[in-house]
Design a protein around this motif. Structure first.
Motif, mmCIF file in Angstrom:
data_model
loop_
_atom_site.group_PDB
_atom_site.id
_atom_site.type_symbol
_atom_site.label_atom_id
_atom_site.label_comp_id
_atom_site.label_asym_id
_atom_site.label_seq_id
_atom_site.Cartn_x
_atom_site.Cartn_y
_atom_site.Cartn_z
ATOM 1 N N GLU A 54 1.160 -1.206 0.006
ATOM 2 C CA GLU A 54 0.259 0.062 -0.382
ATOM 3 C C GLU A 54 0.699 1.051 -0.246
ATOM 4 O O GLU A 54 0.188 2.225 -0.028
ATOM 5 N N ILE A 55 2.470 1.237 0.236
ATOM 6 C CA ILE A 55 2.864 2.243 0.495
ATOM 7 C C ILE A 55 3.737 2.377 -0.830
ATOM 8 O O ILE A 55 3.646 3.289 -1.840
ATOM 9 N N ILE A 56 4.243 0.610 -1.599
ATOM 10 C CA ILE A 56 5.201 1.653 -2.716
ATOM 11 C C ILE A 56 4.309 1.456 -4.385
ATOM 12 O O ILE A 56 4.254 2.296 -5.237
ATOM 13 N N ASN A 57 3.004 1.295 -3.677
ATOM 14 C CA ASN A 57 2.676 1.057 -4.980
ATOM 15 C C ASN A 57 1.850 2.832 -5.085
ATOM 16 O O ASN A 57 0.509 3.109 -6.061
ATOM 17 N N ASN A 58 1.962 3.402 -3.914
ATOM 18 C CA ASN A 58 1.827 4.999 -3.857
ATOM 19 C C ASN A 58 2.908 5.972 -3.711
ATOM 20 O O ASN A 58 2.604 7.024 -3.414
ATOM 21 N N ILE A 59 4.232 5.677 -4.458
ATOM 22 C CA ILE A 59 5.230 6.433 -4.736
ATOM 23 C C ILE A 59 5.818 6.210 -5.953
ATOM 24 O O ILE A 59 5.628 6.112 -6.847
ATOM 25 N N TYR A 60 5.608 7.840 -6.172
ATOM 26 C CA TYR A 60 6.649 8.409 -7.444
ATOM 27 C C TYR A 60 7.497 9.452 -7.145
ATOM 28 O O TYR A 60 7.804 9.840 -6.115
ATOM 29 N N VAL A 61 8.579 8.647 -7.843
ATOM 30 C CA VAL A 61 9.707 9.167 -8.367
ATOM 31 C C VAL A 61 10.338 10.081 -9.378
ATOM 32 O O VAL A 61 9.144 10.572 -10.260
ATOM 33 N N PHE A 62 11.308 11.328 -9.077
ATOM 34 C CA PHE A 62 11.512 12.325 -10.441
ATOM 35 C C PHE A 62 13.045 11.623 -10.637
ATOM 36 O O PHE A 62 14.127 11.212 -9.631
ATOM 37 N N ASP A 63 13.076 10.626 -11.712
ATOM 38 C CA ASP A 63 13.917 10.800 -12.200
ATOM 39 C C ASP A 63 14.129 11.058 -13.397
ATOM 40 O O ASP A 63 13.534 10.718 -14.322
ATOM 41 N N ASN A 64 15.473 11.658 -13.849
ATOM 42 C CA ASN A 64 16.022 12.410 -14.293
ATOM 43 C C ASN A 64 17.409 11.734 -15.059
ATOM 44 O O ASN A 64 18.223 11.500 -15.304
ATOM 45 N N ILE A 66 18.609 10.464 -12.076
ATOM 46 C CA ILE A 66 19.404 10.186 -10.582
ATOM 47 C C ILE A 66 17.741 10.298 -9.776
ATOM 48 O O ILE A 66 17.258 11.829 -10.340
ATOM 49 N N ILE A 67 17.670 9.395 -9.117
ATOM 50 C CA ILE A 67 16.254 9.850 -8.324
ATOM 51 C C ILE A 67 16.566 10.653 -7.478
ATOM 52 O O ILE A 67 17.186 10.621 -6.480
#
Length: 148
Positions: A54-64, A66-67
């Motif tokens: 329920e946590i990982i499925n709702n995390i979004y990263v900014f990754d160019n 490099i996160i």
């Protein structure tokens, strides 16, 4: 676009960003050495928190390549939004919050009352204080509710 859903491989970087932001931004307020420098560790945070579906499925990263930051959603609530301290003030937080608003219908969040920098950031992105407050769990510090 540089924003995507997090994968299991991203969790060490996500946890690292969270730990260092906590130490820099929240330790001066809470002054809890036991939590900030003992209990709050990258590996245990991954295993005991971020790996939950329920946590990982709702995390979004900014990754160019490099996160550089991440946000965690809870329905339409922005639950967490953190940028690596080395990359703050580069517009990454703005990209994440605008993505949350446009793509995930984000319309509310809770911010630490003493974190005036974060409150100002959210206000610049259309959030306003509602007057609602609650205690941060196990502390005497207040969280304030913000909505769009």
């Amino acid at each position: 676009m540089n924003i995507r859903k997090a994968s299991i491989e991203d969790l060490s970087r996500v946890a690292e960003i969270y730990v260092f932001n906590n130490r820099i931004n929240f330790f001066p307020i809470f002054k809890n050495e036991g939590y900030s420098f003992d209990e709050l560790q990258v590996v245990s945070l991954i295993d005991n928190y971020f790996k939950k579906d329920e946590i990982i499925n709702n995390i979004y990263v900014f990754d160019n390549g490099i996160i550089k930051g991440f946000m965690q959603m809870n329905g339409t609530e922005i639950d967490k939004l953190f940028i690596d301290t080395s990359f703050q003030s580069e517009g990454i937080g703005s990209e994440l919050i605008e993505y949350a608003i446009k793509e995930l219908n984000a319309d509310n969040l809770w911010a630490l009352e003493k974190n005036t920098r974060a409150i100002s950031f959210y206000q610049r992105h259309g959030f306003h204080l509602t007057g609602q407050k609650k205690f941060e769990e196990d502390t005497t510090e207040y969280l304030v509710k913000m909505e769009r």
